[in-house]
Design an enzyme around this catalytic site. Structure first.
Site, PDB file in Angstrom:
ATOM      1  N   LYS A 203       0.743  -1.318   0.086  1.00 39.30           N
ATOM      2  CA  LYS A 203       0.076   0.039   0.100  1.00 39.30           C
ATOM      3  C   LYS A 203       0.760   1.079   0.101  1.00 39.30           C
ATOM      4  O   LYS A 203       0.859   2.009  -0.920  1.00 39.30           O
ATOM      5  CB  LYS A 203      -0.912  -0.082   1.185  1.00 39.30           C
ATOM      6  CG  LYS A 203      -1.840   1.151   1.441  1.00 39.30           C
ATOM      7  CD  LYS A 203      -2.861   0.782   2.371  1.00 39.30           C
ATOM      8  CE  LYS A 203      -3.761   2.039   2.561  1.00 39.30           C
ATOM      9  NZ  LYS A 203      -4.730   2.155   3.437  1.00 39.30           N
ATOM     10  N   GLU A 209      10.771  -4.871   4.674  1.00 34.65           N
ATOM     11  CA  GLU A 209      10.619  -6.149   4.173  1.00 34.65           C
ATOM     12  C   GLU A 209      10.399  -6.043   2.851  1.00 34.65           C
ATOM     13  O   GLU A 209      10.977  -7.037   2.029  1.00 34.65           O
ATOM     14  CB  GLU A 209       9.616  -7.129   4.977  1.00 34.65           C
ATOM     15  CG  GLU A 209       9.859  -6.911   6.413  1.00 34.65           C
ATOM     16  CD  GLU A 209       8.943  -6.007   7.169  1.00 34.65           C
ATOM     17  OE1 GLU A 209       8.951  -4.967   6.820  1.00 34.65           O
ATOM     18  OE2 GLU A 209       8.562  -6.549   8.314  1.00 34.65           O
ATOM     19  N   ARG A 263      -5.344  -4.842   5.988  1.00 34.31           N
ATOM     20  CA  ARG A 263      -5.951  -6.219   6.434  1.00 34.31           C
ATOM     21  C   ARG A 263      -7.228  -6.475   5.779  1.00 34.31           C
ATOM     22  O   ARG A 263      -7.854  -7.410   5.855  1.00 34.31           O
ATOM     23  CB  ARG A 263      -5.702  -6.113   7.792  1.00 34.31           C
ATOM     24  CG  ARG A 263      -6.609  -5.063   8.649  1.00 34.31           C
ATOM     25  CD  ARG A 263      -5.877  -5.241   9.934  1.00 34.31           C
ATOM     26  NE  ARG A 263      -6.525  -4.001  10.847  1.00 34.31           N
ATOM     27  CZ  ARG A 263      -5.662  -3.153  10.839  1.00 34.31           C
ATOM     28  NH1 ARG A 263      -4.739  -2.930  10.285  1.00 34.31           N
ATOM     29  NH2 ARG A 263      -6.394  -2.173  11.687  1.00 34.31           N
ATOM     30  N   HIS A 379      -4.114 -33.321  17.085  1.00 29.88           N
ATOM     31  CA  HIS A 379      -2.789 -34.230  17.404  1.00 29.88           C
ATOM     32  C   HIS A 379      -1.894 -33.048  17.959  1.00 29.88           C
ATOM     33  O   HIS A 379      -0.741 -33.532  18.137  1.00 29.88           O
ATOM     34  CB  HIS A 379      -2.430 -35.021  16.248  1.00 29.88           C
ATOM     35  CG  HIS A 379      -3.296 -35.921  15.899  1.00 29.88           C
ATOM     36  ND1 HIS A 379      -3.628 -37.294  16.467  1.00 29.88           N
ATOM     37  CD2 HIS A 379      -4.518 -35.821  14.920  1.00 29.88           C
ATOM     38  CE1 HIS A 379      -4.347 -37.795  15.669  1.00 29.88           C
ATOM     39  NE2 HIS A 379      -5.015 -37.104  14.762  1.00 29.88           N
TER      40      HIS A 379
HETATM   41  O1  F6P Z   1       1.695  -4.664   9.983  1.00 32.00           O
HETATM   42  C1  F6P Z   1       1.760  -3.467   9.824  1.00 32.00           C
HETATM   43  C2  F6P Z   1       1.386  -2.732   8.380  1.00 32.00           C
HETATM   44  O2  F6P Z   1       1.012  -1.630   8.358  1.00 32.00           O
HETATM   45  C3  F6P Z   1      -0.019  -3.482   7.869  1.00 32.00           C
HETATM   46  O3  F6P Z   1      -1.101  -3.042   8.331  1.00 32.00           O
HETATM   47  C4  F6P Z   1       0.199  -3.721   6.397  1.00 32.00           C
HETATM   48  O4  F6P Z   1      -0.894  -4.590   5.976  1.00 32.00           O
HETATM   49  C5  F6P Z   1       1.466  -4.170   6.260  1.00 32.00           C
HETATM   50  O5  F6P Z   1       2.045  -3.415   7.275  1.00 32.00           O
HETATM   51  C6  F6P Z   1       2.115  -4.021   5.047  1.00 32.00           C
HETATM   52  O6  F6P Z   1       2.134  -2.519   4.437  1.00 32.00           O
HETATM   53  P1  F6P Z   1       2.157  -2.366   3.038  1.00 32.00           P
HETATM   54  O7  F6P Z   1       1.170  -2.864   2.254  1.00 32.00           O
HETATM   55  O8  F6P Z   1       2.049  -0.729   3.139  1.00 32.00           O
HETATM   56  O9  F6P Z   1       3.340  -2.603   2.713  1.00 32.00           O
END
Ligand code: F6P
Length: 540
Positions: A203, A209, A263, A379
């Site tokens: 977004k 990451e 989310r 299990h």
């Molecule tokens: O985990 C934090 C967060 O901001 C989430 O709300 C979101 O889904 C995720 O990081 C990924 O964010 P982006 O889509 O901006 O990479």
């Protein structure tokens, strides 16, 4: 109308009484119980009769929903008002799955036409890839998609793909979320770059990451194909300019809007990899199932409203009976990621200690969710579910018809789903165990030792959700059920379910620690943290 404080007090008083009676006893005491606590919505059947509430408690819970003015909050949500005040945003994921011609507005601005246009662009792109009309940089057809994204840009699409993927897909979708290089290495293994599309989903297009992984994937493509590789680089983002600056050609950037929370975004272009892998028709069916649940949520009276009732059942356990943890057990291997999806949906949405007005919450919020597919978990953690010192309410999800494979195995699967719900509630009294052991000739001393160990206290609640089959529509309805349930809970607790400030501190500190791991001057840390940094510095 009862005021909120009084309504809460009634729910909590009722829950206190519930502690001294057994769920199973309520079926005799309340002849209409099963019917009253069973509801059908958008093709799903839900049975909440194995919950600890009595029908009087149900009324108290419904009064609570009325006192919290759920209907007005729901109205504001669907009307596109600002429901995420800390970020000043409307929350309109329902607009993403509405049928053509819907007139959704976000803060008064029409959005449905733009949504439909984006859906059309996604479908056209996916169809061109699937038909081979649009190929990779070298002219080879696309056979794989590597979806790079994390959190809301991963859990939903990963779950949808996993739940609906064909056994032998024409185009395979692989997911990379973790910045752990092992996940990327595994995802790329065996793929031909010339036949692979990299879809970067973020977004913000700034998530550490995802940007790290996107850079690796881009280098992998470019290393094999040269600059032409960018033809196979696709971005999904609410910040299209940032995606273009990363090198994604403008016509390969799929946008969405700030009124789509991460989310809640699987219904948007965040689902592009699924549209490519599953086909636009399947994705449309997913949207239609969710839209049917939206209609139900908006139209059904509170006492027959599935998301409202599920929320109230969970709140009765959470707040009335002090149960902070809930298990989610789908008896469907294809739904094994459901609990992971719900962890973000529920815990990121409602894991808050202050209200939307910045005041301490009056009641505990959010349940910690865990789970995996039945029968596997029988299990694993079911020992504790049946005989542990804590009562852990469970959502059990079952599917009537098998999608593939041996129908006899499906019957075994479903027998386990039903039996576990029964066993959790009914248990097995010590007297019965003692009689059995005596019948086998054990001594009184032996029985004294063994019988308590073989006794099942029972009275452990479950919600049972039944899908006729695990098709795209049913999956859409199921996910939307939980979305709206989470919203209702957020209204009852008074929190903003649509922000997530709690994830920020760790991100900031990780950036600082990274600088130190790379050799920067060590900052001010507690001794434990300082020792870890010293140990993990390369070359130490
Ligand atoms: O985990 C934090 C967060 O901001 C989430 O709300 C979101 O889904 C995720 O990081 C990924 O964010 P982006 O889509 O901006 O990479």
């Amino acid at each position: 109308m009862t005021d909120l404080t009084t309504a809460w007090a009634r729910v909590l008083e009722g829950a206190n009484l519930a502690r001294s009676r057994r769920i199973a006893s309520l079926f005799g005491a309340e002849p209409g119980r099963l019917v009253r606590l069973s509801v059908e919505a958008a093709g799903l059947a839900m049975d909440l009769s194995k919950q600890p509430w009595s029908l009087t408690d149900l009324e108290a819970c419904l009064d609570l929903a009325r006192a919290a003015d759920i209907e007005a909050a729901r109205g504001r949500l669907f009307a596109g008002e600002v429901m995420n005040p800390s970020e000043g945003r409307a929350v309109l994921h329902m607009a993403l799955r509405a049928p053509k011609g819907a007139g959704y507005k976000a803060e008064g601005q029409p959005v449905s036409a733009e949504v439909e246009a984006m859906r059309g662009k996604m479908a056209a792109f996916a169809t061109a890839i699937r038909s081979g009309e649009r190929r990779g940089a070298t002219g080879k057809p696309i056979r794989s998609v590597v979806h790079v994204g994390i959190g809301g840009s991963d859990f939903g699409p990963r779950l949808v793909w996993d739940a609906l993927r064909p056994l032998a897909p024409q185009i395979e979708v692989r997911f990379v979320a973790n910045v752990d290089p092992a996940e990327m290495a595994l995802a790329l293994t065996g793929l031909d770059p010339a036949e692979t599309l990299v879809v970067v989903v973020s977004k913000t297009f700034t998530t550490q990451e995802t940007m790290t992984n996107a850079t690796t994937a881009r280098a992998w493509l470019r290393g094999a194909l040269g600059p032409a590789a960018d033809a196979q680089l696709v971005a999904v983002s609410a910040a299209p300019a940032v995606a273009q600056a990363f090198g994604v050609p403008a016509d390969q950037v799929f946008g969405f809007w700030d009124w789509v929370g991460g989310r809640y975004s699987v219904w948007s272009s965040v689902g592009l990899s699924c549209v490519i892998g599953l086909g636009p028709e399947v994705f449309d069916a997913l949207l239609a199932g969710a839209a049917a649940m939206d209609d139900h949520f908006q139209g059904a009276p509170l006492e027959r409203n599935a998301p409202v009732l599920l929320a109230l059942a969970h709140v009765f356990n959470r707040n009335g009976l002090g149960r902070p943890v809930r298990a989610v057990v789908p008896y469907a291997q294809r739904l094994h990621l459901l609990a992971t999806f719900l962890q973000q949906l529920e815990m990121e949405s409602n894991g808050k200690q202050v209200t939307a007005q910045g005041k301490p919450v009056a009641h505990a919020t959010a349940q910690a969710v865990f789970g995996d597919a039945g029968t596997n978990v029988q299990h694993a953690f079911f020992q504790m579910m049946h005989q542990g010192t804590d009562v852990i309410p469970t959502d059990i999800i079952a599917v009537r018809h098998a999608g593939e494979g041996d129908p006899a195995a499906q019957l075994i699967l479903n027998s386990n789903a039903i039996a576990q719900a029964e066993a959790l509630m009914v248990g097995r009294p010590e007297s019965e165990v003692r009689a059995e052991l005596a019948g086998k000739g054990l001594s009184a001393a032996e029985i004294d030792v063994l019988a308590p160990q073989r006794t099942f206290p029972g009275d452990r609640p479950s919600a049972f959700i039944l899908l006729d089959r695990l098709g795209a529509g049913e999956l859409g309805a199921l996910l939307a059920l939980y979305e709206h349930k989470t919203f209702v809970e957020g209204v009852l607790w008074g929190v903003n379910s649509f922000d997530q400030w709690g994830v920020e501190l760790g991100k900031t500190l990780a950036t600082r620690v990274l600088g130190e791991l790379k050799g920067g001057a060590q900052g001010d840390h507690d001794p434990s943290t300082a020792a870890l940094i010293a140990r993990l510095r390369p070359g130490s």
